[in-house]
Design an enzyme around this catalytic site. Sequence first.
Site, short mmCIF file in Angstrom:
data_model
loop_
_atom_site.label_atom_id
_atom_site.label_comp_id
_atom_site.label_asym_id
_atom_site.label_seq_id
_atom_site.Cartn_x
_atom_site.Cartn_y
_atom_site.Cartn_z
N ARG A 15 1.73 7.54 -2.87
CA ARG A 15 1.43 6.71 -1.56
C ARG A 15 2.53 5.20 -1.64
O ARG A 15 2.79 5.13 -2.38
CB ARG A 15 0.10 6.24 -1.14
CG ARG A 15 -0.55 5.46 -2.45
CD ARG A 15 -2.09 5.21 -2.62
NE ARG A 15 -2.71 4.67 -3.50
CZ ARG A 15 -2.98 3.41 -3.65
NH1 ARG A 15 -2.63 2.53 -2.51
NH2 ARG A 15 -3.58 2.77 -4.53
N TYR A 143 -1.77 -11.62 -11.18
CA TYR A 143 -0.67 -10.52 -10.62
C TYR A 143 0.62 -11.14 -10.98
O TYR A 143 1.68 -10.69 -11.45
CB TYR A 143 -0.64 -10.32 -9.29
CG TYR A 143 0.17 -9.44 -8.54
CD1 TYR A 143 0.21 -7.94 -8.77
CD2 TYR A 143 1.14 -9.83 -7.71
CE1 TYR A 143 1.29 -7.20 -8.16
CE2 TYR A 143 1.88 -9.05 -7.31
CZ TYR A 143 2.22 -7.83 -7.28
OH TYR A 143 3.13 -7.11 -6.59
N ASP A 177 4.82 -3.60 3.60
CA ASP A 177 3.60 -2.96 4.59
C ASP A 177 3.19 -1.69 4.00
O ASP A 177 3.24 -0.56 4.44
CB ASP A 177 4.03 -2.62 5.87
CG ASP A 177 3.11 -2.50 7.02
OD1 ASP A 177 1.76 -2.65 6.48
OD2 ASP A 177 3.35 -2.14 8.16
N1 LIG Z 1 2.76 -4.26 -1.31
C1 LIG Z 1 3.46 -5.34 -1.66
O1 LIG Z 1 3.21 -6.37 -0.74
C2 LIG Z 1 4.47 -5.49 -2.66
C3 LIG Z 1 5.29 -6.80 -2.66
C4 LIG Z 1 5.99 -6.90 -3.67
C5 LIG Z 1 5.89 -5.87 -4.82
N2 LIG Z 1 5.08 -4.94 -4.84
C6 LIG Z 1 5.19 -3.92 -5.91
O2 LIG Z 1 5.51 -2.60 -5.14
C7 LIG Z 1 4.73 -1.58 -6.15
C8 LIG Z 1 4.10 -0.42 -5.38
O3 LIG Z 1 3.21 -0.95 -4.46
P1 LIG Z 1 2.90 -0.73 -3.02
O4 LIG Z 1 2.90 -1.79 -2.03
O5 LIG Z 1 3.07 0.66 -2.68
O6 LIG Z 1 1.07 -0.70 -3.59
P2 LIG Z 1 -0.05 0.67 -3.26
O7 LIG Z 1 0.04 0.85 -2.04
O8 LIG Z 1 -1.33 -0.28 -3.71
O9 LIG Z 1 0.48 1.77 -4.48
C9 LIG Z 1 0.30 1.41 -5.67
C10 LIG Z 1 0.75 2.62 -6.40
O10 LIG Z 1 0.76 2.51 -7.70
C11 LIG Z 1 0.10 3.47 -8.41
N3 LIG Z 1 -0.44 3.05 -9.64
C12 LIG Z 1 -1.55 1.93 -9.93
N4 LIG Z 1 -1.95 1.81 -11.13
C13 LIG Z 1 -1.09 3.18 -11.82
C14 LIG Z 1 -1.28 3.56 -13.07
N5 LIG Z 1 -1.90 3.03 -14.03
N6 LIG Z 1 -0.63 4.74 -13.49
C15 LIG Z 1 0.07 5.22 -12.32
N7 LIG Z 1 0.21 4.94 -10.99
C16 LIG Z 1 -0.40 3.90 -10.77
C17 LIG Z 1 -1.11 3.64 -7.47
O11 LIG Z 1 -1.57 5.08 -7.65
P3 LIG Z 1 -3.22 5.38 -7.32
O12 LIG Z 1 -3.13 5.94 -5.95
O13 LIG Z 1 -3.61 6.25 -8.10
O14 LIG Z 1 -3.96 4.00 -7.30
C18 LIG Z 1 -0.23 3.79 -6.09
O15 LIG Z 1 0.40 5.04 -6.08
C19 LIG Z 1 4.12 -2.20 -7.17
O16 LIG Z 1 4.63 -2.26 -8.46
C20 LIG Z 1 3.80 -3.54 -6.50
O17 LIG Z 1 3.44 -4.59 -7.37
C21 LIG Z 1 4.21 -4.57 -3.73
#
Ligand SMILES: NC(=O)c1ccc[n+]([C@@H]2O[C@H](COP(=O)([O-])OP(=O)(O)OC[C@H]3O[C@@H](n4cnc5c(N)ncnc54)[C@H](OP(=O)(O)O)[C@@H]3O)[C@@H](O)[C@H]2O)c1
Length: 245
Positions: A15, A143, A177
Site C-alpha cells: 500500500r 519518528y 498523500d
Molecule cells: N506519508 C508520508 O507523509 C511520508 C513522508 C516522508 C517519508 N515517508 C516514508 O515513506 C515510507 C512509506 O510510507 P507510506 O507513506 O507509504 O506509509 P503507509 O501508507 O503507512 O505504509 C507503510 C508501509 O510500510 C509497511 N511496514 C511497516 N512496518 C513494516 C515491517 N516491520 N515490515 C514490513 N513492512 C512494514 C506497511 O505494511 P503493513 O500494511 O503491514 O502495515 C506499509 O506497507 C515510510 O518509510 C515512511 O516513513 C512517508
Amino acid sequence: MNISGSVALVTGANRGLGLAFSRELVRRGAAKVYGAARNPAAVTEPGVLPVALDITDGDQVERVAAQCADVSLLVNNAGVLRYSTFTSAPDPDAARQEMETNYFGTLRMCRAFAPVLAAAGGGAIVNMLSVTSFFTNPFDASYGASKAAEWSLTNGVRIELHHQGTLVVAVHAGFIDTEMAALTDAPKISPESVAAQVFDAVEAGQVEVLADERSRDIKAKLSRDHELIYPPIQEFWDAAVSGTS
Ligand SMILES: NC(=O)c1ccc[n+]([C@@H]2O[C@H](COP(=O)([O-])OP(=O)(O)OC[C@H]3O[C@@H](n4cnc5c(N)ncnc54)[C@H](OP(=O)(O)O)[C@@H]3O)[C@@H](O)[C@H]2O)c1
C-alpha cells in the site's frame, strides 16, 4: 542504472508509497518486481510478485535475501510513524518500534542484500527517509530520531558499498498523500510523483532526492537551523501545549 531490465524488491509494497514504487517499476520495464509485505496476500498489483517479509524479523530478512538472490535494485520503503513526543508520549514503546523498523529494519535489509547487489554488478539501494531526518518536530519526535538514524545509515552504507559499485540513494520528503499522513491537512505530494523522481534519480546516478518544497527548504536552512528552523516550530509547539492552537 537502467530500471528497464532490472530486478527490484520493494518493502512495504502492499500500500501507500510502496505500491506506487512497485507500479512505477513495472511501468518502466523492470524485468521482475518483488513486492515484499508482512501480508503478501495484500500485494495484488499486476506484474508484482508477492513475498512475505517483516523487516524487523532477522531470520525472514535472511531467507528473503537468499530467495531473491537476483535483485539488483533494493527499495527500502517500509516504515512506521507513531506521532510520538520524547517526554510525554503515552506509549514509550512507540520510539522503540519506530527505531526497530525504520533504522534497524533498513540496516538489516542493507546488510542482507549487500552481497546480492555485489553479485548483480553493484545495483542500487533506495532508502525512503523523510524531511524529519534533518530536524526534530515534537509532533513526531521519535519518528524523526529514527529517520535521522536512517539518514546516517544511508550515508555510511553509500561509502561502504562504493567499492562494489552500488548506488545508494537517500530520499527525503515532507507529507506524502498516503495513510501515514492521513491525520494532517497540510500540503502533500503524491506517491506517484515521489516514485517518478526516485527512479529518475536512480537512472541518473544521483545520490539524493529532495522530493518536495519542504525538503528542499529545510535542507537549505540546515546551517542556520537554530535561527530559521526551530523558532517557528517552538512557537507552534508552545501554542499547541498552551491550548491556543
Ligand atoms: N506519508 C508520508 O507523509 C511520508 C513522508 C516522508 C517519508 N515517508 C516514508 O515513506 C515510507 C512509506 O510510507 P507510506 O507513506 O507509504 O506509509 P503507509 O501508507 O503507512 O505504509 C507503510 C508501509 O510500510 C509497511 N511496514 C511497516 N512496518 C513494516 C515491517 N516491520 N515490515 C514490513 N513492512 C512494514 C506497511 O505494511 P503493513 O500494511 O503491514 O502495515 C506499509 O506497507 C515510510 O518509510 C515512511 O516513513 C512517508
